[in-house]
Scaffold this motif. Structure first.
Motif, short mmCIF file in Angstrom:
data_model
loop_
_atom_site.label_atom_id
_atom_site.label_comp_id
_atom_site.label_asym_id
_atom_site.label_seq_id
_atom_site.Cartn_x
_atom_site.Cartn_y
_atom_site.Cartn_z
N PHE A 59 6.98 7.28 -9.02
CA PHE A 59 7.95 8.02 -8.21
C PHE A 59 7.28 8.79 -7.08
N TYR A 60 8.11 9.12 -6.09
CA TYR A 60 7.72 9.98 -4.97
C TYR A 60 8.47 11.31 -5.09
N SER A 90 0.81 -1.21 0.00
CA SER A 90 0.00 0.00 0.00
C SER A 90 0.84 1.26 0.00
N GLY A 91 2.14 1.14 0.19
CA GLY A 91 2.99 2.31 0.28
C GLY A 91 3.02 2.92 1.66
N TYR A 127 -2.60 8.56 -2.50
CA TYR A 127 -1.39 9.38 -2.43
C TYR A 127 -0.82 9.31 -1.02
N ARG A 128 0.46 8.94 -0.89
CA ARG A 128 1.08 8.74 0.41
C ARG A 128 1.94 9.93 0.82
N VAL A 129 1.88 10.25 2.10
CA VAL A 129 2.72 11.30 2.67
C VAL A 129 3.51 10.69 3.82
N LEU A 130 4.81 10.58 3.63
CA LEU A 130 5.71 9.94 4.59
C LEU A 130 6.60 10.99 5.24
N ILE A 131 6.97 10.75 6.50
CA ILE A 131 7.83 11.67 7.23
C ILE A 131 9.27 11.16 7.21
N GLY A 132 10.22 12.08 7.07
CA GLY A 132 11.62 11.72 7.14
C GLY A 132 12.16 11.70 8.56
N GLY A 151 3.36 9.83 -4.18
CA GLY A 151 3.24 10.58 -2.95
C GLY A 151 4.42 11.48 -2.70
N LEU A 152 4.61 11.83 -1.42
CA LEU A 152 5.62 12.79 -0.99
C LEU A 152 6.34 12.26 0.24
#
Length: 321
Positions: free
Chosen positions: A141-142, A12-13, A194-199, A170-171
């Motif tokens: 791509f992200y 699912s990302g 659309y996925r939003v991931l934290i660094g 996503g981002l």
């Protein structure tokens, strides 16, 4: 060693996607044996994917030969068990596409592209850059927002535009700006896939409580089970557990990442901890120096202490067998 099976979030990302360090020999070629141990270590910890050639992977500092070797070897070692994301960030458009083609040939899952650096583009130019990528990319791509290193951020208008690109997944945001992150989540809500991931891992639990999809957490190179446990706790609605585990992440950050006055202390600390545990060496790309002896000893001691604390808390054995 306790072996965990990646959850259904894999496809699912969402989840924990460690930005793998790039194991290097003293001659600064890829340490293939160390990479194999690292891949098995993080997959055993239950991660939902791996991201190579990002910031923690020293991607822009590596030769193109080492980058391509890292892509091919990682994809072969992972063998489809979890998604493989490949960083293509470069000053050159053509070089980025060349790395992207290598990733596609190696059957990677997706690409990750931060803005080209050194000559910072204006937002209209950066939008054009990503529009071109959306048209020609051989893989989905992200977007990767890393203004601290690229000197230019991905504006909200670009995020909005990216929702209309079928191949933009996503981002990944490493700005350390939670207001920006929450605004990105609000924009992304218009496209559920659309996925939003934290660094920054110090913000992992907070970002997920805000509605984020998981983390690209450097510390998951060392302690993958810890970060997966935070993700799982939030998914289950056990916010007290997530908060308690997040405090351990902050302790990892305080004890390991604030070492000395080196140019890249986080990556060096992670590699030092991995070397102490017999996973891979601590060699860094030029021009970064290894930790001096006293600091190296201090980081190694901290890594051992944190591993023991995490094992007691989670009831898992995270050392390499």
């Amino acid at each position: 060693m306790t072996h965990n099976t990646p959850s259904t979030q894999t496809k699912s990302g969402r989840g924990i996607i460690p930005p793998l360090v790039t194991p290097l020999t003293p001659d600064r070629v890829l340490d293939k044996a160390g990479l194999a141990r690292l891949v098995e270590h993080v997959i055993a910890g239950g991660v939902h994917g791996v991201f190579i050639l990002g910031t923690t992977g020293e991607g822009p500092a590596l030769s193109y030969g080492v980058r391509k070797d890292m892509i091919r070897q990682t994809c072969a070692l992972v063998a489809g068990r979890v998604p493989v994301l490949v960083g293509i960030t470069d000053t050159s458009w053509e070089a980025s596409l060349e790395i992207a083609e290598t990733a596609a040939q190696a059957k990677a899952t997706a690409l990750v592209a931060a803005p080209p650096y050194y000559f910072p583009p204006a937002q209209c130019e950066l939008l054009h850059y990503y529009e071109m990528l959306a048209k020609v990319s051989p893989l989905p791509f992200y977007l990767y927002n890393m203004p601290g290193l690229t000197k230019v951020g991905i504006g909200e208008d670009i995020i909005r535009a990216s929702l209309g690109w079928d191949n933009c997944l996503g981002l990944k945001d490493s700005s350390c700006d939670m207001l920006y992150y929450k605004r990105a989540l609000a924009i992304a809500a218009a496209k559920p896939a659309y996925r939003v991931l934290i660094g920054p891992e110090e913000l992992l639990a907070e970002s997920m409580l805000a509605g984020g999809d998981g983390g690209v957490s450097g510390g998951a190179n060392l302690f993958p089970s810890l970060y997966v446990a935070i993700f799982d706790a939030v998914e289950k609605g056990d916010f007290a557990e997530a908060s308690a585990l997040q405090k351990i992440v902050l302790e990892v950050s305080d004890r390991l990442y604030r070492a000395g006055s080196y140019g890249s202390p986080i990556i060096q600390a992670i590699k030092t901890g991995l070397a102490q545990r017999g996973i891979c060496g601590a060699t860094m790309s030029e021009p970064f120096l290894p930790f001096e002896a006293a600091l190296k000893s201090r980081v190694e001691t901290a890594a051992v202490d944190m591993a023991a604390k995490i094992e007691r808390r989670l009831g898992v054995v995270s050392r390499v067998a």
